[in-house]
Design a protein around this motif. Structure first.
Motif, PDB file in Angstrom:
ATOM      1  N   UNK A 150       0.884  -1.087  -0.118  1.00 26.46           N
ATOM      2  CA  UNK A 150       0.020  -0.120  -0.053  1.00 26.46           C
ATOM      3  C   UNK A 150       0.812   1.039   0.074  1.00 26.46           C
ATOM      4  N   UNK A 151       1.856   1.321   0.926  1.00 21.24           N
ATOM      5  CA  UNK A 151       2.719   2.525   0.848  1.00 21.24           C
ATOM      6  C   UNK A 151       3.366   2.548  -0.363  1.00 21.24           C
ATOM      7  N   UNK A 152       3.969   1.782  -0.871  1.00 24.14           N
ATOM      8  CA  UNK A 152       4.622   1.526  -2.185  1.00 24.14           C
ATOM      9  C   UNK A 152       3.876   2.038  -3.354  1.00 24.14           C
ATOM     10  N   UNK A 153       2.521   1.762  -3.263  1.00 22.53           N
ATOM     11  CA  UNK A 153       1.711   2.211  -4.627  1.00 22.53           C
ATOM     12  C   UNK A 153       1.478   3.539  -4.165  1.00 22.53           C
ATOM     13  N   UNK A 154       1.085   4.081  -2.975  1.00 22.31           N
ATOM     14  CA  UNK A 154       1.059   5.610  -2.885  1.00 22.31           C
ATOM     15  C   UNK A 154       2.129   6.409  -2.530  1.00 22.31           C
ATOM     16  N   UNK A 155       3.263   6.122  -2.385  1.00 22.41           N
ATOM     17  CA  UNK A 155       4.329   6.791  -2.219  1.00 22.41           C
ATOM     18  C   UNK A 155       4.566   7.579  -3.306  1.00 22.41           C
ATOM     19  N   UNK A 156       4.609   7.433  -4.610  1.00 16.32           N
ATOM     20  CA  UNK A 156       4.941   8.301  -5.704  1.00 16.32           C
ATOM     21  C   UNK A 156       3.911   9.295  -6.161  1.00 16.32           C
ATOM     22  N   UNK A 203      -2.126  11.796  -3.574  1.00 17.51           N
ATOM     23  CA  UNK A 203      -3.428  11.703  -3.703  1.00 17.51           C
ATOM     24  C   UNK A 203      -4.277  12.283  -2.438  1.00 17.51           C
ATOM     25  N   UNK A 204      -5.504  12.707  -2.157  1.00 17.90           N
ATOM     26  CA  UNK A 204      -5.934  13.288  -1.238  1.00 17.90           C
ATOM     27  C   UNK A 204      -6.904  12.079  -0.659  1.00 17.90           C
ATOM     28  N   UNK A 205      -7.336  11.304  -1.254  1.00 19.68           N
ATOM     29  CA  UNK A 205      -8.167  10.018  -0.717  1.00 19.68           C
ATOM     30  C   UNK A 205      -7.745   8.673  -1.378  1.00 19.68           C
ATOM     31  N   UNK A 206      -7.720   7.861  -0.641  1.00 16.97           N
ATOM     32  CA  UNK A 206      -7.350   6.536  -1.024  1.00 16.97           C
ATOM     33  C   UNK A 206      -8.407   5.685  -0.680  1.00 16.97           C
ATOM     34  N   UNK A 207      -9.113   4.804  -1.269  1.00 16.17           N
ATOM     35  CA  UNK A 207     -10.177   3.814  -0.718  1.00 16.17           C
ATOM     36  C   UNK A 207      -9.423   2.470  -0.470  1.00 16.17           C
ATOM     37  N   UNK A 208      -9.950   2.033   0.754  1.00 12.80           N
ATOM     38  CA  UNK A 208      -9.227   1.052   1.450  1.00 12.80           C
ATOM     39  C   UNK A 208     -10.547   0.068   1.865  1.00 12.80           C
ATOM     40  N   UNK A 216      -1.420   1.440  12.354  1.00 10.77           N
ATOM     41  CA  UNK A 216      -1.288   2.755  13.066  1.00 10.77           C
ATOM     42  C   UNK A 216      -0.051   3.711  12.492  1.00 10.77           C
ATOM     43  N   UNK A 217       0.858   3.148  12.293  1.00 15.99           N
ATOM     44  CA  UNK A 217       2.084   3.786  11.615  1.00 15.99           C
ATOM     45  C   UNK A 217       1.697   4.260  10.119  1.00 15.99           C
ATOM     46  N   UNK A 218       1.020   3.436   9.400  1.00 12.85           N
ATOM     47  CA  UNK A 218       0.680   3.773   8.051  1.00 12.85           C
ATOM     48  C   UNK A 218      -0.421   4.805   7.897  1.00 12.85           C
ATOM     49  N   UNK A 219      -1.149   4.867   8.943  1.00  8.65           N
ATOM     50  CA  UNK A 219      -2.367   5.740   9.073  1.00  8.65           C
ATOM     51  C   UNK A 219      -1.796   7.003   9.531  1.00  8.65           C
ATOM     52  N   UNK A 220      -0.789   7.120  10.329  1.00  5.46           N
ATOM     53  CA  UNK A 220      -0.170   8.274  10.566  1.00  5.46           C
ATOM     54  C   UNK A 220       0.581   8.849   9.472  1.00  5.46           C
ATOM     55  N   UNK A 221       1.325   8.022   8.670  1.00  6.35           N
ATOM     56  CA  UNK A 221       2.092   8.528   7.471  1.00  6.35           C
ATOM     57  C   UNK A 221       0.965   9.046   6.366  1.00  6.35           C
ATOM     58  N   UNK A 222      -0.193   8.413   6.290  1.00  6.42           N
ATOM     59  CA  UNK A 222      -1.155   9.032   5.320  1.00  6.42           C
ATOM     60  C   UNK A 222      -1.464  10.195   5.683  1.00  6.42           C
ATOM     61  N   UNK A 223      -1.997  10.536   7.040  1.00  7.16           N
ATOM     62  CA  UNK A 223      -2.339  11.777   7.492  1.00  7.16           C
ATOM     63  C   UNK A 223      -1.122  13.102   7.109  1.00  7.16           C
ATOM     64  N   UNK A 224      -0.025  12.673   7.395  1.00 11.71           N
ATOM     65  CA  UNK A 224       1.167  13.585   7.279  1.00 11.71           C
ATOM     66  C   UNK A 224       1.163  13.958   5.883  1.00 11.71           C
ATOM     67  N   UNK A 225       0.752  13.045   4.868  1.00 10.38           N
ATOM     68  CA  UNK A 225       0.966  13.274   3.551  1.00 10.38           C
ATOM     69  C   UNK A 225      -0.333  14.102   3.090  1.00 10.38           C
ATOM     70  N   UNK A 226      -1.368  14.117   4.160  1.00 15.62           N
ATOM     71  CA  UNK A 226      -2.696  14.764   3.727  1.00 15.62           C
ATOM     72  C   UNK A 226      -3.500  13.900   2.831  1.00 15.62           C
ATOM     73  N   UNK A 250     -10.757   6.368   2.707  1.00 16.21           N
ATOM     74  CA  UNK A 250     -12.185   5.975   2.707  1.00 16.21           C
ATOM     75  C   UNK A 250     -12.267   4.472   2.571  1.00 16.21           C
ATOM     76  N   UNK A 251     -12.990   4.142   3.724  1.00 16.71           N
ATOM     77  CA  UNK A 251     -13.463   2.710   3.783  1.00 16.71           C
ATOM     78  C   UNK A 251     -14.594   2.350   2.772  1.00 16.71           C
ATOM     79  N   UNK A 252     -14.315   1.125   2.254  1.00 17.66           N
ATOM     80  CA  UNK A 252     -15.037   0.743   1.122  1.00 17.66           C
ATOM     81  C   UNK A 252     -15.757  -0.658   1.330  1.00 17.66           C
TER      82      UNK A 252
END
Length: 83
Positions: A35-41, A44-49, A66-76, A80-82
């Motif tokens: 997930x991190x590697x897909x989103x890193x480059x 995006x402002x929203x990612x469906x999970x 929790x660490x990934x959630x914090x990383x997502x938050x710091x990246x803005x 979105x739960x689907x």
């Protein structure tokens, strides 16, 4: 599996926080590194999970999730739960 994924990716192209996160995920029994590697480059402002994935991460490795959630938050990035 996570180690193999991280080994195939050029970590030098990532920012330090992302590199540290991926390094910390090497021992995780989850697919959070993918997930991190897909989103890193991407910027995006929203990612469906899926709800099922979140439930599995909470069960299998809640600290890594929790660490990934914090990383997502710091990246803005909001997740979105689907179904």
């Amino acid at each position: 599996m996570t180690e193999a994924i991280c080994d195939r990716m050029d970590l030098s192209a990532l920012d330090e926080a992302t590199e540290q996160l991926l390094h910390g995920l090497k021992g995780s029994p989850t697919d959070l590194a993918k997930l991190v590697m897909r989103l890193a480059p991407r910027r995006r402002t929203v990612v469906p999970i899926s709800v099922a994935a979140i439930a599995r991460w909470n069960k299998d490795d809640p600290d890594s999730w929790e660490r990934v959630r914090a990383w997502l938050t710091t990246r803005g990035v909001q997740h979105a739960s689907v179904a």
